[in-house]
Design an enzyme around this catalytic site. Sequence first.
Site, mmCIF file in Angstrom:
data_model
loop_
_atom_site.group_PDB
_atom_site.id
_atom_site.type_symbol
_atom_site.label_atom_id
_atom_site.label_comp_id
_atom_site.label_asym_id
_atom_site.label_seq_id
_atom_site.Cartn_x
_atom_site.Cartn_y
_atom_site.Cartn_z
ATOM 1 N N SER A 101 -13.310 -3.228 -0.351
ATOM 2 C CA SER A 101 -14.078 -2.413 -1.319
ATOM 3 C C SER A 101 -15.711 -2.648 -1.284
ATOM 4 C CB SER A 101 -13.659 -2.644 -2.913
ATOM 5 O OG SER A 101 -14.030 -1.791 -3.822
ATOM 6 N N GLY A 150 -15.446 0.941 -4.472
ATOM 7 C CA GLY A 150 -14.408 1.856 -4.804
ATOM 8 C C GLY A 150 -15.140 3.503 -5.019
ATOM 9 N N GLY A 151 -16.098 3.569 -4.388
ATOM 10 C CA GLY A 151 -17.042 4.881 -4.472
ATOM 11 C C GLY A 151 -18.085 4.605 -5.499
ATOM 12 N N ARG A 152 -18.130 3.623 -6.259
ATOM 13 C CA ARG A 152 -19.076 3.688 -7.422
ATOM 14 C C ARG A 152 -20.475 3.781 -6.900
ATOM 15 N NH1 ARG A 152 -20.271 -1.855 -11.246
ATOM 16 N NH2 ARG A 152 -22.268 -1.008 -11.973
ATOM 17 N N SER A 167 -5.620 -13.486 0.599
ATOM 18 C CA SER A 167 -6.594 -12.656 0.204
ATOM 19 C C SER A 167 -6.809 -12.940 -1.416
ATOM 20 C CB SER A 167 -5.886 -11.323 0.298
ATOM 21 O OG SER A 167 -6.826 -10.383 -0.037
ATOM 22 N N ASN A 168 -7.855 -12.960 -1.885
ATOM 23 C CA ASN A 168 -8.013 -13.002 -3.020
ATOM 24 C C ASN A 168 -7.801 -14.430 -3.919
ATOM 25 O OD1 ASN A 168 -8.598 -10.240 -3.786
ATOM 26 N ND2 ASN A 168 -6.295 -9.845 -3.277
ATOM 27 N N TYR A 181 0.838 -1.358 -0.006
ATOM 28 C CA TYR A 181 -0.026 -0.048 0.029
ATOM 29 C C TYR A 181 0.783 1.446 0.145
ATOM 30 C CZ TYR A 181 -4.110 -2.619 1.056
ATOM 31 O OH TYR A 181 -5.373 -3.641 1.156
ATOM 32 N N PHE A 200 -21.642 5.879 -5.281
ATOM 33 C CA PHE A 200 -22.243 7.222 -5.049
ATOM 34 C C PHE A 200 -22.091 8.099 -6.304
ATOM 35 C CE2 PHE A 200 -20.213 5.945 -1.179
ATOM 36 C CZ PHE A 200 -21.384 5.955 -0.238
ATOM 37 N N ASP A 218 -23.687 6.685 -12.872
ATOM 38 C CA ASP A 218 -23.823 5.091 -13.049
ATOM 39 C C ASP A 218 -25.193 4.697 -12.793
ATOM 40 O OD1 ASP A 218 -23.855 2.298 -11.861
ATOM 41 O OD2 ASP A 218 -21.729 2.494 -12.600
#
Length: 307
Positions: free
Chosen positions: A217, A221-223, A165-166, A60, A225, A229
């Site tokens: 997420s 990722g803010g999508r 993770s993932n 990060y 808002f 979209d």
Amino acid sequence: MLGGMNRIKLHQTSPEFSALAFGTWRLLDDPLTATPGALLELLKVCLDCGITTIDTAEIYGGYRVEELVGAALALDPGVKARMEIITKAGIYVPNAFHPDRKFAHYHASAARLVKSAEKSLRWLGVEALDCFLVHRPDWIASIDETAAGLNQLVQEGKIRSAGVSNYTSSQFAALSSRMDQPLVTNQVEFNPFHMEPIMDGVFDQCQEKRVRPMAWSPMAGGRIFDTEDAAAGRLRVACAEMSARYGGASIDQLVLAWIMAHPSHPVPVLGTAKAARVRAAAGAPQWVLSQEDWYGLWEAARGHRIP
């Protein structure tokens, strides 16, 4: 309808964590959290809300966020003593510290994981990591190699628990077969616009193994808002219609409640650096969505009825 912010275990063998985790992926992107002092104040807000778990990763911020987190915690030993740290390793990209590195790659050999965990301990200024995750599966590292590193770190007391993770369900099962201590979580992307974990067997496996997944997420990722979209617009309309049934809960709270309602009991990793959003998110666990409303948000996100 009412629930609460509980202390939880990712697995019966893991330490305790908070039901929501404070994510640090984008800390350096926001001047409000890019200094140790500013971050410390936000961590105090987290603690006031019952959020005691920090989720971070070696990669990060161009390999700089762990150092920032450690510097913030060093300013107040009382805050540091009350928080748990989950970090991840295994992704290596060209960066200022390694200008000779040519290609981004995954590396989950025993030696590499041990070296990364030891670096995380130094940067974070702690004696042991509460949970250490393999950030992405390394397709050319054998499960014996990866497990050997995680097992060594547990045996040496450098990590209190290990996870991934993932990972797909089959990758999780394969690595688990070589672990001396059970893997305690699989941190995957999960939100109303990314529902793969409930379709591809990952969350089914978590229920089978009694492992709590972590959801990165959660706000896509803010999508959620994004006013341009269409799917996000449908979701916001559905949340607004439901809000009164849940004490005026916000969109953030209802989406988090939707995530946490899955029977695998995911732990959302918050991505915000704003104190007001943290406080709002902390109210989400009190709301338990009805069966019908959960599917109502599913339908709004998907844009069609269930099959």
